[in-house]
Each structure stands twice: as structure tokens, then as C-alpha cells.
Design a protein around this motif. Structure first.
Motif, PDB file in Angstrom:
ATOM      1  N   GLN A 183      51.910  16.118  47.669  1.00  0.00           N
ATOM      2  CA  GLN A 183      50.578  16.734  47.785  1.00  0.00           C
ATOM      3  C   GLN A 183      50.705  18.230  48.077  1.00  0.00           C
ATOM      4  O   GLN A 183      49.983  19.039  47.508  1.00  0.00           O
ATOM      5  CB  GLN A 183      49.768  16.054  48.876  1.00  0.00           C
ATOM      6  N   TYR A 184      51.636  18.594  48.942  1.00  0.00           N
ATOM      7  CA  TYR A 184      51.854  20.002  49.289  1.00  0.00           C
ATOM      8  C   TYR A 184      52.167  20.820  48.030  1.00  0.00           C
ATOM      9  O   TYR A 184      51.559  21.855  47.777  1.00  0.00           O
ATOM     10  CB  TYR A 184      52.998  20.108  50.306  1.00  0.00           C
ATOM     11  N   TYR A 185      53.131  20.353  47.243  1.00  0.00           N
ATOM     12  CA  TYR A 185      53.504  21.092  46.034  1.00  0.00           C
ATOM     13  C   TYR A 185      52.411  21.022  44.977  1.00  0.00           C
ATOM     14  O   TYR A 185      52.189  21.984  44.242  1.00  0.00           O
ATOM     15  CB  TYR A 185      54.842  20.594  45.479  1.00  0.00           C
ATOM     16  N   ASP A 186      51.738  19.895  44.890  1.00  0.00           N
ATOM     17  CA  ASP A 186      50.664  19.748  43.912  1.00  0.00           C
ATOM     18  C   ASP A 186      49.532  20.735  44.195  1.00  0.00           C
ATOM     19  O   ASP A 186      48.968  21.329  43.275  1.00  0.00           O
ATOM     20  CB  ASP A 186      50.144  18.312  43.911  1.00  0.00           C
ATOM     21  N   LEU A 187      49.197  20.943  45.459  1.00  0.00           N
ATOM     22  CA  LEU A 187      48.146  21.889  45.818  1.00  0.00           C
ATOM     23  C   LEU A 187      48.583  23.336  45.602  1.00  0.00           C
ATOM     24  O   LEU A 187      47.761  24.199  45.307  1.00  0.00           O
ATOM     25  CB  LEU A 187      47.731  21.696  47.288  1.00  0.00           C
ATOM     26  N   ARG A 188      49.870  23.601  45.722  1.00  0.00           N
ATOM     27  CA  ARG A 188      50.378  24.964  45.535  1.00  0.00           C
ATOM     28  C   ARG A 188      50.469  25.323  44.060  1.00  0.00           C
ATOM     29  O   ARG A 188      50.154  26.440  43.679  1.00  0.00           O
ATOM     30  CB  ARG A 188      51.760  25.110  46.167  1.00  0.00           C
ATOM     31  N   GLN A 189      50.959  24.397  43.250  1.00  0.00           N
ATOM     32  CA  GLN A 189      51.163  24.659  41.819  1.00  0.00           C
ATOM     33  C   GLN A 189      50.863  23.391  41.030  1.00  0.00           C
ATOM     34  O   GLN A 189      51.771  22.687  40.621  1.00  0.00           O
ATOM     35  CB  GLN A 189      52.589  25.114  41.551  1.00  0.00           C
ATOM     36  N   ALA A 190      49.600  23.150  40.807  1.00  0.00           N
ATOM     37  CA  ALA A 190      49.194  21.926  40.110  1.00  0.00           C
ATOM     38  C   ALA A 190      49.737  21.877  38.686  1.00  0.00           C
ATOM     39  O   ALA A 190      49.945  20.797  38.132  1.00  0.00           O
ATOM     40  CB  ALA A 190      47.670  21.823  40.095  1.00  0.00           C
ATOM     41  N   ASP A 197      53.075  37.921  51.025  1.00  0.00           N
ATOM     42  CA  ASP A 197      51.897  38.328  50.245  1.00  0.00           C
ATOM     43  C   ASP A 197      50.896  37.190  50.108  1.00  0.00           C
ATOM     44  O   ASP A 197      49.883  37.334  49.445  1.00  0.00           O
ATOM     45  CB  ASP A 197      52.299  38.881  48.883  1.00  0.00           C
ATOM     46  N   GLN A 198      51.198  36.050  50.739  1.00  0.00           N
ATOM     47  CA  GLN A 198      50.279  34.917  50.754  1.00  0.00           C
ATOM     48  C   GLN A 198      50.541  34.102  52.017  1.00  0.00           C
ATOM     49  O   GLN A 198      51.561  34.288  52.673  1.00  0.00           O
ATOM     50  CB  GLN A 198      50.445  34.052  49.503  1.00  0.00           C
ATOM     51  N   GLU A 199      49.613  33.252  52.338  1.00  0.00           N
ATOM     52  CA  GLU A 199      49.777  32.400  53.512  1.00  0.00           C
ATOM     53  C   GLU A 199      49.591  30.945  53.106  1.00  0.00           C
ATOM     54  O   GLU A 199      48.529  30.361  53.322  1.00  0.00           O
ATOM     55  CB  GLU A 199      48.773  32.792  54.602  1.00  0.00           C
ATOM     56  N   PRO A 200      50.646  30.368  52.527  1.00  0.00           N
ATOM     57  CA  PRO A 200      50.525  28.970  52.102  1.00  0.00           C
ATOM     58  C   PRO A 200      50.459  28.035  53.304  1.00  0.00           C
ATOM     59  O   PRO A 200      50.834  28.410  54.421  1.00  0.00           O
ATOM     60  CB  PRO A 200      51.819  28.736  51.313  1.00  0.00           C
TER      61      PRO A 200
END
Length: 177
Positions: free
Chosen positions: A133-140, A93-96
Motif C-alpha cells: 500500500q505504501y508503494y502503491d500510494l507513492r507510485q501507482a 523536496d517532498q515529505e512522503p
């Protein structure tokens, strides 16, 4: 769910006159268990690759192994079977963004494992930064520790109560042989 299945092979052997209770029956031993576990993981990976090629998303599920006896009961698994992993397949349902991968210098070695621990970990600071950075951008709003901090935490978690060999023995496997 991907399952070790030596039960079917035991039935075949029995139909050919091999007694599964005899000393000559080796489908329940550690070598076969490990080989079957590898086969199950390879089959999972092949199915995951096929699903991705069809534009589907996948999540490998290790969590069902938190209750192996319950899973065995739910799936009515007979003797000489054992759950390995699950695979959920569906339309994402998303394209991370693609999750960062560990540097090849930390994964692939030629001919021998490096004796120099510093050389093995040379790419770790950059990898930690990329994962953070990857996780921070996904769920700050939900901070995630650096990869190396996660490994340090996991290395100190006492999982001695989560034994698996006794559950394999309950399914008829003799992993001491």
C-alpha cells in the motif's frame, strides 16, 4: 563515504616501532576489519540521526560498493582502508509518508532466536500489505512486489561474482586470520 581506517592506526603503530609486515601486527585481521566496519556503520547512523534532528533528509548509499576498486581509486584510499557505505544528506523536496516498519515480533526476540519459523513470520502478511500500500500510494503507475516476494527474488539472484573479500585483501587486509 564511511571508511574502515586501520591505515591511520598502522601509521601510529609504526611510529611506535611496530612493523606492519610482522606477524605481531594484527590491525589487518578479520576481527579488526569487522570491528572497524561496525564502527563505520555506527558513525553513519549517528550522522544520520544528527541530520534528521536538523530537519535534513538522508539516503544511505550502498551502490558505491558496486565498484569498490573504482571507489578506492577515486578516493585515493591507502592500504588498510576500505569503503563501507555512503550517506547523502540534504533538504528533502517532498515529505512522503513514513515507510512501514517490520513488526517487532519479526525483529526482536527475548534470550533466544525462536525455533518456530511460523512464529517468526506471523506478522508477514500484514507487513506485506502495508508495504504494498505504501508503494502503491507513492507510485501507482509503478507496481512493486510485496516485501516477501522481493526477498524471494533477491534470494535467487546470483551475486557470487560480486565478491568483496578479494577487494579487502587488495587493501592489505588478511581476513583468513
Amino acid at each position: 563515504m564511511f571508511i574502515i581506517d586501520e591505515h591511520r592506526n598502522a601509521l601510529i603503530a609504526k611510529s611506535k616501532g611496530v612493523d606492519p609486515e610482522s606477524e605481531a601486527f594484527h590491525l589487518k585481521n578479520s576481527y579488526r576489519f569487522t570491528q572497524s566496519q561496525n564502527d563505520a556503520a555506527f558513525a553513519l547512523h549517528a550522522m544520520e540521526t544528527a541530520a534528521f534532528s536538523l530537519g535534513l533528509g538522508c539516503v544511505i548509499l550502498g551502490s558505491p560498493l558496486n565498484d569498490i576498486p573504482g571507489l578506492i581509486e577515486t578516493l585515493h584510499l591507502p592500504e588498510y582502508t576500505y569503503p563501507v557505505l555512503g550517506l547523502a544528506i540534504g533538504k528533502p523536496d517532498q515529505e512522503p509518508a513514513l515507510k512501514p516498519r517490520m513488526p517487532r515480533t519479526m525483529q526482536f526476540f527475548e534470550n533466544t532466536y525462536p525455533a518456530d519459523g511460523d512464529a517468526v513470520l506471523a506478522g508477514l502478511p500484514e507487513f506485506d500489505a502495508a508495504v504494498h500500500q505504501y508503494y502503491d500510494l507513492r507510485q501507482a503507475d509503478r507496481p512493486v512486489d510485496a516485501f516477501s516476494d522481493q526477498i524471494a527474488t533477491v534470494s535467487q539472484q546470483d551475486v557470487s561474482g560480486k565478491t568483496l573479500l578479494d577487494k579487502a585483501a587488495a587493501q592489505g587486509f588478511d581476513l583468513d586470520k
